[in-house]
Design a protein around this motif. Structure first.
Motif, mmCIF file in Angstrom:
data_model
loop_
_atom_site.group_PDB
_atom_site.id
_atom_site.type_symbol
_atom_site.label_atom_id
_atom_site.label_comp_id
_atom_site.label_asym_id
_atom_site.label_seq_id
_atom_site.Cartn_x
_atom_site.Cartn_y
_atom_site.Cartn_z
ATOM 1 N N HIS A 54 -10.973 -16.227 2.648
ATOM 2 C CA HIS A 54 -9.688 -15.736 3.150
ATOM 3 C C HIS A 54 -9.492 -14.290 2.691
ATOM 4 O O HIS A 54 -9.273 -14.023 1.509
ATOM 5 C CB HIS A 54 -8.537 -16.610 2.651
ATOM 6 N N SER A 55 -9.578 -13.355 3.623
ATOM 7 C CA SER A 55 -9.467 -11.931 3.294
ATOM 8 C C SER A 55 -9.070 -11.160 4.542
ATOM 9 O O SER A 55 -9.424 -11.569 5.659
ATOM 10 C CB SER A 55 -10.805 -11.419 2.756
ATOM 11 N N PRO A 56 -8.325 -10.057 4.393
ATOM 12 C CA PRO A 56 -7.997 -9.221 5.558
ATOM 13 C C PRO A 56 -9.241 -8.654 6.236
ATOM 14 O O PRO A 56 -9.220 -8.316 7.418
ATOM 15 C CB PRO A 56 -7.145 -8.091 4.957
ATOM 16 N N ASP A 57 -10.317 -8.514 5.476
ATOM 17 C CA ASP A 57 -11.614 -8.069 5.981
ATOM 18 C C ASP A 57 -12.644 -8.687 5.054
ATOM 19 O O ASP A 57 -12.299 -9.393 4.112
ATOM 20 C CB ASP A 57 -11.695 -6.543 5.982
ATOM 21 N N ARG A 58 -13.927 -8.426 5.270
ATOM 22 C CA ARG A 58 -14.944 -9.006 4.397
ATOM 23 C C ARG A 58 -14.812 -8.459 2.976
ATOM 24 O O ARG A 58 -14.772 -7.259 2.778
ATOM 25 C CB ARG A 58 -16.347 -8.696 4.924
ATOM 26 N N PHE A 59 -14.770 -9.359 1.993
ATOM 27 C CA PHE A 59 -14.848 -8.972 0.591
ATOM 28 C C PHE A 59 -16.325 -9.014 0.210
ATOM 29 O O PHE A 59 -16.945 -10.083 0.214
ATOM 30 C CB PHE A 59 -14.041 -9.922 -0.287
ATOM 31 N N LEU A 60 -16.929 -7.858 -0.086
ATOM 32 C CA LEU A 60 -18.377 -7.741 -0.220
ATOM 33 C C LEU A 60 -18.834 -7.463 -1.649
ATOM 34 O O LEU A 60 -19.998 -7.115 -1.863
ATOM 35 C CB LEU A 60 -18.894 -6.625 0.702
ATOM 36 N N TYR A 61 -17.923 -7.625 -2.612
ATOM 37 C CA TYR A 61 -18.249 -7.260 -3.978
ATOM 38 C C TYR A 61 -18.595 -8.492 -4.805
ATOM 39 O O TYR A 61 -18.275 -9.615 -4.452
ATOM 40 C CB TYR A 61 -17.082 -6.496 -4.603
ATOM 41 N N ALA A 62 -19.268 -8.243 -5.938
ATOM 42 C CA ALA A 62 -19.629 -9.341 -6.834
ATOM 43 C C ALA A 62 -18.367 -10.060 -7.303
ATOM 44 O O ALA A 62 -17.291 -9.449 -7.419
ATOM 45 C CB ALA A 62 -20.413 -8.801 -8.031
ATOM 46 N N PRO A 63 -18.466 -11.357 -7.581
ATOM 47 C CA PRO A 63 -17.263 -12.126 -7.977
ATOM 48 C C PRO A 63 -16.510 -11.530 -9.152
ATOM 49 O O PRO A 63 -15.278 -11.543 -9.181
ATOM 50 C CB PRO A 63 -17.840 -13.504 -8.327
ATOM 51 N N GLY A 64 -17.259 -10.985 -10.125
ATOM 52 C CA GLY A 64 -16.600 -10.440 -11.307
ATOM 53 C C GLY A 64 -15.631 -9.318 -11.001
ATOM 54 O O GLY A 64 -14.675 -9.089 -11.759
ATOM 55 N N PHE A 65 -15.837 -8.595 -9.899
ATOM 56 C CA PHE A 65 -14.925 -7.522 -9.505
ATOM 57 C C PHE A 65 -13.518 -8.078 -9.296
ATOM 58 O O PHE A 65 -12.521 -7.438 -9.659
ATOM 59 C CB PHE A 65 -15.433 -6.862 -8.223
ATOM 60 N N ALA A 66 -13.439 -9.273 -8.707
ATOM 61 C CA ALA A 66 -12.127 -9.891 -8.465
ATOM 62 C C ALA A 66 -11.500 -10.394 -9.752
ATOM 63 O O ALA A 66 -10.282 -10.271 -9.953
ATOM 64 C CB ALA A 66 -12.273 -11.031 -7.456
ATOM 65 N N TRP A 67 -12.318 -10.943 -10.644
ATOM 66 C CA TRP A 67 -11.766 -11.509 -11.873
ATOM 67 C C TRP A 67 -11.353 -10.428 -12.871
ATOM 68 O O TRP A 67 -10.292 -10.494 -13.471
ATOM 69 C CB TRP A 67 -12.795 -12.455 -12.499
ATOM 70 N N LEU A 68 -12.180 -9.427 -13.043
ATOM 71 C CA LEU A 68 -11.928 -8.427 -14.077
ATOM 72 C C LEU A 68 -10.756 -7.504 -13.731
ATOM 73 O O LEU A 68 -10.094 -6.981 -14.632
ATOM 74 C CB LEU A 68 -13.190 -7.601 -14.322
ATOM 75 N N LEU A 69 -10.510 -7.286 -12.441
ATOM 76 C CA LEU A 69 -9.440 -6.369 -12.043
ATOM 77 C C LEU A 69 -8.193 -7.082 -11.523
ATOM 78 O O LEU A 69 -7.243 -6.427 -11.096
ATOM 79 C CB LEU A 69 -9.957 -5.411 -10.963
ATOM 80 N N CYS A 70 -8.182 -8.404 -11.583
ATOM 81 C CA CYS A 70 -7.048 -9.142 -11.025
ATOM 82 C C CYS A 70 -5.690 -8.824 -11.669
ATOM 83 O O CYS A 70 -4.657 -8.989 -11.002
ATOM 84 C CB CYS A 70 -7.317 -10.641 -11.042
ATOM 85 N N PRO A 71 -5.609 -8.361 -12.938
ATOM 86 C CA PRO A 71 -4.284 -8.024 -13.473
ATOM 87 C C PRO A 71 -3.520 -6.994 -12.635
ATOM 88 O O PRO A 71 -2.275 -6.977 -12.661
ATOM 89 C CB PRO A 71 -4.600 -7.480 -14.871
ATOM 90 N N LEU A 72 -4.237 -6.158 -11.875
ATOM 91 C CA LEU A 72 -3.551 -5.183 -11.019
ATOM 92 C C LEU A 72 -2.679 -5.868 -9.974
ATOM 93 O O LEU A 72 -1.673 -5.305 -9.525
ATOM 94 C CB LEU A 72 -4.573 -4.280 -10.317
ATOM 95 N N ALA A 73 -3.046 -7.077 -9.580
ATOM 96 C CA ALA A 73 -2.281 -7.793 -8.560
ATOM 97 C C ALA A 73 -1.004 -8.410 -9.118
ATOM 98 O O ALA A 73 -0.241 -9.033 -8.365
ATOM 99 C CB ALA A 73 -3.144 -8.864 -7.902
ATOM 100 N N LEU A 74 -0.738 -8.239 -10.406
ATOM 101 C CA LEU A 74 0.560 -8.629 -10.948
ATOM 102 C C LEU A 74 1.654 -7.699 -10.430
ATOM 103 O O LEU A 74 2.837 -8.046 -10.430
ATOM 104 C CB LEU A 74 0.527 -8.596 -12.478
ATOM 105 N N LEU A 75 1.249 -6.511 -9.992
ATOM 106 C CA LEU A 75 2.179 -5.542 -9.413
ATOM 107 C C LEU A 75 2.318 -5.787 -7.912
ATOM 108 O O LEU A 75 1.397 -6.294 -7.270
ATOM 109 C CB LEU A 75 1.671 -4.125 -9.644
ATOM 110 N N PRO A 76 3.449 -5.399 -7.322
ATOM 111 C CA PRO A 76 3.550 -5.411 -5.861
ATOM 112 C C PRO A 76 2.482 -4.493 -5.266
ATOM 113 O O PRO A 76 2.000 -3.563 -5.928
ATOM 114 C CB PRO A 76 4.958 -4.868 -5.598
ATOM 115 N N PHE A 77 2.127 -4.729 -4.004
ATOM 116 C CA PHE A 77 1.005 -4.025 -3.396
ATOM 117 C C PHE A 77 1.147 -2.510 -3.504
ATOM 118 O O PHE A 77 0.223 -1.818 -3.932
ATOM 119 C CB PHE A 77 0.858 -4.422 -1.919
ATOM 120 N N LYS A 78 2.300 -1.959 -3.129
ATOM 121 C CA LYS A 78 2.445 -0.501 -3.124
ATOM 122 C C LYS A 78 2.416 0.074 -4.536
ATOM 123 O O LYS A 78 1.882 1.167 -4.753
ATOM 124 C CB LYS A 78 3.729 -0.104 -2.398
#
Length: 404
Positions: A54-78
């Motif tokens: 489930h993604s707006p487009d293809r997510f093509l990065y290694a899984p760790g990219f999503a886990w290690l940087l996920c704290p940024l998504a605690l903020l609203p998108f903008k």
């Protein structure tokens, strides 16, 4: 012109490019950043197993990219996008300054001229900001890791560890970075043994974190499934052959396969370019040979760090990384910023050549050359050939008696 005036003008122009790029990120949506943000959000919501589904487009990065940087998504998108752009601008400043402070850049004039590198490569920088991409971060990590590698005095092994850890993460994010991970094993002359050991340890831990960090929430089998999802996503992406792809194989396909080329800037129109001179099998073989040759050249260049001016060695190392790839988007050419700094030094004070180079790199879109020429130049991998010109200009500035 006095060096101080050059520095002020270069810094102002660089600041303008960054501000325009940030404005474009908000005006034009930050499409790639939205893909990252969505993956981070899924991890935070306990749905990390779905990042390749489930993604707006293809997510093509290694899984760790999503886990290690996920704290940024605690903020609203903008808000997260604003932090991303600010961090990117700050990273650019730190990376360029670090490169321009290398000891072989002998004068303040060299330092001042180097700040024109970013405006010289304005187009890929703006595109990277516009899409919210990661290429500028990767460039800066490469610069900082490489510049610190050769610093004789150990100031902080912790910083050395962090930089090479991040470089390993960058390598699993964008695979073209991988050759630089060989540096602690190859470019060892004059480098402290403790530093080398620290860098090697950081590389292994960085690779593990980039690939395997989901194991802590998804378990071993979940991590294996994610790795399979990453593989499938990359395979499904295939070889994009629209005119945006600036790679050598795309160039061969556009002009020598006899097949039409899709041009997205022309509403997806398919244009006939060139002639049917090569079969798809011939193009594939030539592309493999091309990639093999440049991978060998990169390894050769890595072996001879001690025989070259450090700034030029680093610039060419970083600049060569993207050339073997079958997929080269325009923002990848931010990797040429160190090359641009060296090239400007070699061309100065012939400003007319620098201006001509600026025009050739940045003003070839349909807004400047029209809808007749722009698709042809784009399909001809124009950005790739301009990148080669930067490499050539950087190389011709060697001093008498210096090893090439």
């Amino acid at each position: 012109m006095k060096p101080k005036s050059l520095f002020i003008i270069g810094l102002i122009l660089s600041g303008i490019v960054v501000m325009v790029g940030t404005a474009w990120a908000f005006q034009r949506g930050g499409q790639d950043f939205l893909v990252f943000y969505s993956a981070w959000r899924l991890v935070l919501d306990g749905k990390g197993s779905e990042i390749y589904i489930h993604s707006p487009d293809r997510f093509l990065y290694a899984p760790g990219f999503a886990w290690l940087l996920c704290p940024l998504a605690l903020l609203p998108f903008k808000a997260a996008l604003a932090v991303w752009c600010f961090a990117k601008a700050a990273a650019l400043g730190v990376g360029i300054r670090s490169f321009l402070k290398l000891p072989d850049r002998h004068s303040y004039a060299d330092y001042a001229l180097g700040w024109f590198a970013l405006p010289l490569l304005m187009r890929p920088v703006l595109i990277d900001f516009q899409y919210g991409q990661v290429n500028i971060f990767i460039l800066v990590i490469c610069i900082l890791a490489m510049t610190r590698h050769f610093k004789g005095k150990i100031k902080s092994l912790l910083i050395d560890f962090l930089l090479w850890f991040l470089l390993a993460l960058a390598a699993v994010t964008k695979l073209f970075v991988t050759p630089l991970l060989l540096v602690p094993w190859i470019a060892r002359a004059g480098v402290n043994s403790k530093k080398l050991k620290t860098e090697k340890t950081a590389v292994f831990l960085g690779l593990f974190s980039g690939l395997c960090s989901p194991v802590f929430t998804e378990g071993f089998l979940g991590m294996v499934d994610l790795m399979a999802g990453w593989r499938d996503a990359i395979i499904a992406k295939g070889l994009p052959l629209e005119s945006h792809n600036q790679s050598f194989i795309a160039f061969l396909y556009h002009f020598f396969s006899g097949k039409p080329t899709q041009v997205l800037s022309e509403g997806g129109a398919r244009l006939d370019l060139g002639y049917a001179l090569l079969s798809l099998e011939n193009i594939t073989v030539l592309s493999i040979i091309w990639s093999a040759i440049f991978l060998v050249l990169i390894c050769y260049w890595l072996f001879f760090a001690s025989k070259k001016p450090l700034s030029r060695w680093i610039a060419v190392c970083v600049g060569l990384l993207i050339i073997p790839s079958h997929l080269v988007w325009k923002p990848y050419f931010v990797m040429g910023i160190p090359l641009a700094a060296v090239a400007i030094k070699n061309l100065y004070p012939r400003w007319y050549l620098i201006v001509a180079l600026f025009i050739a790199i940045n003003l070839t879109g349909f807004d400047f050359v029209g809808h007749g020429w722009a698709p042809k130049l784009e399909a001809a991998s124009w950005s790739l050939w301009m990148h080669f010109i930067l490499i050539f200009i950087a190389l011709i500035g060697k001093k008498k008696g210096e090893t090439a």
